[in-house]
Write an enzyme that holds these catalytic residues in place. Structure first.
Site, PDB file in Angstrom:
ATOM      1  N   GLU A   1      -0.012  65.282  -0.683  1.00  0.00           N
ATOM      2  CA  GLU A   1      -0.920  65.673  -1.765  1.00  0.00           C
ATOM      3  C   GLU A   1      -2.374  65.626  -1.277  1.00  0.00           C
ATOM      4  O   GLU A   1      -3.156  66.545  -1.503  1.00  0.00           O
ATOM      5  CB  GLU A   1      -0.712  64.696  -2.933  1.00  0.00           C
ATOM      6  CG  GLU A   1      -1.597  64.925  -4.094  1.00  0.00           C
ATOM      7  CD  GLU A   1      -0.836  65.293  -5.363  1.00  0.00           C
ATOM      8  OE1 GLU A   1       0.395  65.156  -5.391  1.00  0.00           O
ATOM      9  OE2 GLU A   1      -1.501  65.735  -6.297  1.00  0.00           O
TER      10      GLU A   1
ATOM     11  N   PRO B   1      -2.430  64.042 -20.787  1.00  0.00           N
ATOM     12  CA  PRO B   1      -3.691  64.198 -21.523  1.00  0.00           C
ATOM     13  C   PRO B   1      -4.466  62.883 -21.643  1.00  0.00           C
ATOM     14  O   PRO B   1      -5.693  62.871 -21.634  1.00  0.00           O
ATOM     15  CB  PRO B   1      -3.229  64.699 -22.898  1.00  0.00           C
ATOM     16  CG  PRO B   1      -1.947  65.414 -22.619  1.00  0.00           C
ATOM     17  CD  PRO B   1      -1.300  64.647 -21.500  1.00  0.00           C
TER      18      PRO B   1
END
Ligand SMILES: Cc1cc2nc3c(=O)[nH]c(=O)nc-3n(C[C@H](O)[C@H](O)[C@H](O)COP(=O)(O)OP(=O)(O)OC[C@H]3O[C@@H](n4cnc5c(N)ncnc54)[C@H](O)[C@@H]3O)c2cc1C
Length: 346
Positions: A178, A64
């Site tokens: 990725e 976060p």
């Protein structure tokens, strides 16, 4: 498969909604960690059943407090007896809802320099991973992206991937699949959108003519396919660089360029495709609106375009400035090269 082959598959998978392409890619991404750094037991327990679609994997990097600053992660793994105890939380994890296990980066030595502080763990959901929030998304829905919480989750020591403190090295390795998967998948979705718009412009009429007869339309097609082919060339070039394994840092730059360029081109091409189709392109009668919503994410996840630029400039400066004396001095070719008093830098 090597990357030159895998991007062909990814481009095809990329024509599907992006959540499906992402779930397909996750096997490559998580698989890289097991294949390169994992133990035989981990490959048997996790990699094989994942490839056989008996287990679903997810990766948990972002927190976060921020995703771009990956090395600033605050999730901690404390060792006691034969276990690590994981404490912290991760955000935007695709598969938060549906994955059987997560690859989780956590600090095993929070006081060490950031690049030696991190380790990677494979954490089964049933070890006590809590799903705290599922995000409502503009597009790329269906992956179940959520925030997950580790409240002293007890992870056996054999679930560390590689060695303690090797997290940064594994992270750099995983950034190849990725970012290559993001880049190659975007080629597929953009190509499909452009094909739909191109066919539409050959059928749709306005002012008594096919809309493709208006240069404003057909030149959008020309610009789009040119950008797309350029992006495709860059992605294939990056794949060759990775496959040849010659220079890891050059590969890092090329992969970052491919990720940034292909995802931005996809966004532009799908946007052009929507414009070519007029109002109906904005509706769900055609899949262009879904593609536009899906593709917007690609410039953000797996490293934002800004973060790609950070890497690209860093590696390119290094390449140019570290070139040795054996490089021909092209500056000396200038007619007035021998005017040192004109070469002022400060
Ligand atoms: C739908 C979705 C799915 C995702 N899936 C996953 C997943 O499965 N696993 C996972 O771990 N993560 C996942 N992510 C997270 C994603 O990778 C991050 O959102 C992304 O890396 C950006 O991090 P952030 O959102 O914290 O933005 P921030 O890092 O807060 O960045 C905010 C802005 O600041 C810019 N910025 C930050 N630092 C710099 C800098 N040094 N120089 C220039 N600009 C900078 C960024 O480019 C961005 O524009 C997902 C995200 C979404 C939205």
């Amino acid at each position: 498969m090597n990357w030159q082959d895998e991007i062909v598959a990814l481009e095809e998978i990329g024509t599907l909604p992006m959540s499906l392409a992402c779930l397909y890619s996750l096997v490559s991404i998580c698989g890289e960690a097991f294949q390169v750094f994992g133990t035989e037991a981990q490959r048997r327990a996790y990699l094989r059943p994942t490839i056989e679609a008996r287990l679903c994997c997810a990766e948990a990097l972002t927190e976060p407090r921020g995703g771009s600053d990956f090395f600033g992660s605050t999730t901690v793994a404390t060792k006691s007896g034969g276990y690590y105890y994981l404490k912290g939380q991760k955000r935007f994890v695709v598969g938060a809802e549906g994955a059987d296990y997560f690859l989780v980066y956590a600090k095993t030595d929070p006081d060490a320099p950031s690049r030696r502080a991190l380790s990677l763990f494979v954490v089964d959901k049933k070890m006590g991973v809590e799903v705290k929030y599922l995000y409502g998304l503009l597009g790329t829905r269906g992956g179940g992206a959520g925030r997950i919480l580790f409240r002293d989750v007890k992870v056996p020591e054999e679930n560390i991937i590689g060695k303690e403190g090797q997290g940064a090295e594994i992270f750099y390795e995983m950034m190849i699949p990725e970012r290559m998967t993001s880049a190659a998948g975007c080629l597929g979705v953009a190509r499909t959108a452009l094909e739909i718009a191109t066919r539409y412009s050959d059928k749709r009429k306005a002012f008594g003519a096919k809309v493709r007869d208006f240069e404003a339309v057909s030149f959008k097609v020309a610009d789009s396919i040119t950008m797309l082919d350029a992006a495709s060339g860059l992605v294939h070039g990056a794949a060759v660089t990775v496959d040849r394994g010659l220079d890891r840092r050059q590969a890092r730059r090329m992969v970052s360029e491919a990720k940034k360029f292909a995802t931005e081109v996809a966004w532009q091409v799908i946007n052009h495709s929507m414009q070519i189709m007029g109002g109906i392109g904005y509706t769900n009668v055609y899949p262009i609106e879904r593609m536009l919503r899906d593709a917007r994410l690609a410039m953000i996840w797996t490293g934002t375009s800004e973060v790609m630029n950070l890497i690209i400039q860093h590696e390119y400066y290094r390449e140019v400035l570290s070139a040795g004396a054996d490089v021909r001095d092209v500056e000396a070719d200038a007619l007035a090269a021998e005017a040192p008093e004109e070469k002022v830098y400060e």
